[in-house]
Structure formats: structure tokens, C-alpha cells
Design a protein around this motif. Structure first.
Motif, PDB file in Angstrom:
ATOM      1  N   UNK A  53       0.824  -1.212   0.000  1.00 47.12           N
ATOM      2  CA  UNK A  53       0.000   0.000   0.000  1.00 47.12           C
ATOM      3  C   UNK A  53       0.863   1.270   0.000  1.00 47.12           C
ATOM      4  N   UNK A  54       1.868   1.326   0.850  1.00 41.30           N
ATOM      5  CA  UNK A  54       2.722   2.523   0.891  1.00 41.30           C
ATOM      6  C   UNK A  54       3.495   2.732  -0.414  1.00 41.30           C
ATOM      7  N   UNK A  55       4.206   1.681  -0.904  1.00 40.75           N
ATOM      8  CA  UNK A  55       4.924   1.857  -2.170  1.00 40.75           C
ATOM      9  C   UNK A  55       4.001   2.272  -3.314  1.00 40.75           C
ATOM     10  N   UNK A  56       2.836   1.614  -3.425  1.00 42.77           N
ATOM     11  CA  UNK A  56       1.922   1.910  -4.533  1.00 42.77           C
ATOM     12  C   UNK A  56       1.320   3.305  -4.390  1.00 42.77           C
ATOM     13  N   UNK A  57       0.977   3.682  -3.159  1.00 42.56           N
ATOM     14  CA  UNK A  57       0.391   5.019  -2.919  1.00 42.56           C
ATOM     15  C   UNK A  57       1.399   6.111  -3.261  1.00 42.56           C
ATOM     16  N   UNK A  58       2.655   5.907  -2.865  1.00 50.11           N
ATOM     17  CA  UNK A  58       3.690   6.912  -3.148  1.00 50.11           C
ATOM     18  C   UNK A  58       3.932   7.022  -4.655  1.00 50.11           C
ATOM     19  N   UNK A  59       3.982   5.874  -5.333  1.00 48.91           N
ATOM     20  CA  UNK A  59       4.214   5.883  -6.783  1.00 48.91           C
ATOM     21  C   UNK A  59       3.075   6.587  -7.509  1.00 48.91           C
ATOM     22  N   UNK A  60       1.846   6.290  -7.096  1.00 48.63           N
ATOM     23  CA  UNK A  60       0.683   6.925  -7.731  1.00 48.63           C
ATOM     24  C   UNK A  60       0.691   8.429  -7.460  1.00 48.63           C
ATOM     25  N   UNK A  61       0.921   8.810  -6.194  1.00 51.86           N
ATOM     26  CA  UNK A  61       0.889  10.233  -5.820  1.00 51.86           C
ATOM     27  C   UNK A  61       1.948  11.035  -6.574  1.00 51.86           C
ATOM     28  N   UNK A  62       3.116  10.425  -6.746  1.00 57.12           N
ATOM     29  CA  UNK A  62       4.221  11.136  -7.383  1.00 57.12           C
ATOM     30  C   UNK A  62       4.034  11.275  -8.891  1.00 57.12           C
ATOM     31  N   UNK A  63       3.531  10.226  -9.547  1.00 52.33           N
ATOM     32  CA  UNK A  63       3.548  10.201 -11.014  1.00 52.33           C
ATOM     33  C   UNK A  63       2.185  10.513 -11.648  1.00 52.33           C
ATOM     34  N   UNK A  64       1.128   9.906 -11.160  1.00 47.99           N
ATOM     35  CA  UNK A  64      -0.169  10.032 -11.831  1.00 47.99           C
ATOM     36  C   UNK A  64      -1.118  11.059 -11.213  1.00 47.99           C
ATOM     37  N   UNK A  65      -1.139  11.131  -9.880  1.00 46.99           N
ATOM     38  CA  UNK A  65      -2.152  11.949  -9.200  1.00 46.99           C
ATOM     39  C   UNK A  65      -2.242  13.404  -9.693  1.00 46.99           C
ATOM     40  N   UNK A  66      -1.103  14.062 -10.004  1.00 52.92           N
ATOM     41  CA  UNK A  66      -1.199  15.462 -10.443  1.00 52.92           C
ATOM     42  C   UNK A  66      -2.042  15.644 -11.710  1.00 52.92           C
ATOM     43  N   UNK A  67      -2.210  14.572 -12.492  1.00 55.71           N
ATOM     44  CA  UNK A  67      -2.924  14.690 -13.774  1.00 55.71           C
ATOM     45  C   UNK A  67      -4.342  14.123 -13.709  1.00 55.71           C
ATOM     46  N   UNK A  68      -4.740  13.639 -12.550  1.00 55.59           N
ATOM     47  CA  UNK A  68      -6.044  12.997 -12.421  1.00 55.59           C
ATOM     48  C   UNK A  68      -7.021  13.866 -11.641  1.00 55.59           C
ATOM     49  N   UNK A  69      -8.272  13.808 -12.047  1.00 57.57           N
ATOM     50  CA  UNK A  69      -9.324  14.507 -11.324  1.00 57.57           C
ATOM     51  C   UNK A  69      -9.662  13.773 -10.023  1.00 57.57           C
TER      52      UNK A  69
END
Length: 205
Positions: free
Chosen positions: A127-143
Motif C-alpha cells: 500500500x505505501x509503495x503503490x500510494x507513493x508511486x501513484x501520488x508522485x507520477x499520476x495523481x497530479x494529472x487525475x481529477x
């Protein structure tokens, strides 16, 4: 994919990206669309292994890698692929090869951060690794709606042991191959970023 278990997927991914990294680091020649899309296609099953949280990434990534593979039949290098879209003024158009290249690059970057985090995170939860990866790379571009769906999906992630079983790896061998990918993908991701920045296209769209 048939028989991921026999093929040691992480090794195949690491080897393909090491080859591309060697090319990027040692030559001034341009990266071929064919070899780039071939290496990227090896990463596709990883998103499937992560379950529902990354379903959006799997569908998006697989379709865009397929587009680049098709493009490779008529376009030789990543550089010329972008230049053709620049000339046609279609860089930011939905479905353009350049836009798809940017999305695929983001997928590679997410896996890089995910692997980095798995290597340094103790315990069995992803959960932590996946959450950090998502937050860093994808989240800025997602609604908001997509971010919320991904966040909910994080509770359905496989454990680290379940992921390693799917990949037919033990923890020590997996970490070695993950580190190879982290090291090898970095110059390639930088190379793609430079293709965009040198044409003043930006990468934040």
C-alpha cells in the motif's frame, strides 16, 4: 502472456531496459520506436498483477504501447515520431503518437518509483509503495473521481508475497531485478523528457 512463471518477467523487463539504457548512455543515435515499444510491452502484465487500483493504468498503458508498436512499422525513431506530430500540429491531440509516448513514459516512471519503494519498504504490504508511486507520477494529472477510485482500490492490492508469487520470484532475486530496472529506466525516462523539453513541448499535460 502465457507462462509468465517460466519466463521470469522481472528479468526480461530488466534486461530489455538495460539494453535501452546502454544505447542511450553510449551513443548519440536515436532510440528506435520498435525497441522502445517492445521493452514497454513487457511491463504491461505488471499493472495487471497490481489489481483493481491500477486497472486505469493497465488499460491506458496497454492501448498506448500498442499504438507505438503500430507506429514503429512506419516511423523509425522516437525523435522523428514527435517531429511528425509537431509538423502536423497534432502533438497534444488525443490519440496522437506523441501524447501516447508521454503517457507510456509516465507508466514506466510509476513502475520505477514503485520498485524503488518496494526495495526500501519492509513488511508485506504494497500500500505505501503503490500510494507513493501513484501520488508522485499520476495523481497530479487525475481529477478527484479517479484519485478517489484509486485510493479505494489500494485496499485490494496484493501483498508483496502474492505479487512475488505471481512473478515467480523470491524476495532477494526480485529486488535485484527491480533495482536493475530502476537504474536502467532512469536515463531512458530522462531521454524522453529531453525530447519534449528540447522542442519546448513541456511534459505536464
Amino acid at each position: 502472456m502465457g507462462g509468465v512463471a517460466d519466463e521470469k518477467l522481472l528479468t526480461k523487463i530488466a534486461d530489455a531496459f538495460k539494453e535501452l539504457a546502454t544505447f542511450v548512455n553510449s551513443q548519440n543515435a536515436d532510440v528506435e520506436v520498435a525497441s522502445f515499444s517492445r521493452a514497454c510491452s513487457l511491463v504491461s502484465p505488471l499493472f495487471g498483477c497490481l489489481g483493481i487500483a491500477f486497472k486505469f493504468a493497465e488499460k491506458d498503458y496497454v492501448a498506448k504501447v500498442h499504438d507505438l508498436a503500430e507506429a514503429s512499422k512506419s516511423i523509425q525513431t522516437l525523435e522523428s515520431l514527435i517531429d511528425l506530430d509537431v509538423q502536423a500540429n497534432t502533438v497534444r491531440k488525443a490519440g496522437s503518437h506523441t501524447r501516447n509516448l508521454l503517457r507510456v513514459k509516465r507508466g514506466l516512471d510509476m513502475v520505477r518509483v514503485l520498485f524503488e519503494q518496494i526495495i526500501v519498504t519492509d513488511g508485506n504490504s504494497l500500500k505505501d509503495p503503490a500510494s507513493k508511486a501513484y501520488a508522485q507520477v499520476f495523481a497530479p494529472y487525475h481529477g478527484w473521481a479517479v484519485r478517489k477510485a484509486v485510493s479505494a482500490g489500494m485496499y485490494a492490492l496484493p501483498t508483496k508475497q502474492q505479487l512475488l508469487r505471481k512473478l515467480n520470484e523470491d524476495e532477494s532475486s526480485a529486488k535485484v531485478q527491480m533495482q536493475h530496472y530502476v537504474t536502467a529506466s532512469a536515463p531512458l525516462i530522462l531521454y524522453v523528457d529531453k525530447l519534449f523539453s528540447s522542442r519546448e513541448l513541456g511534459i505536464d499535460w
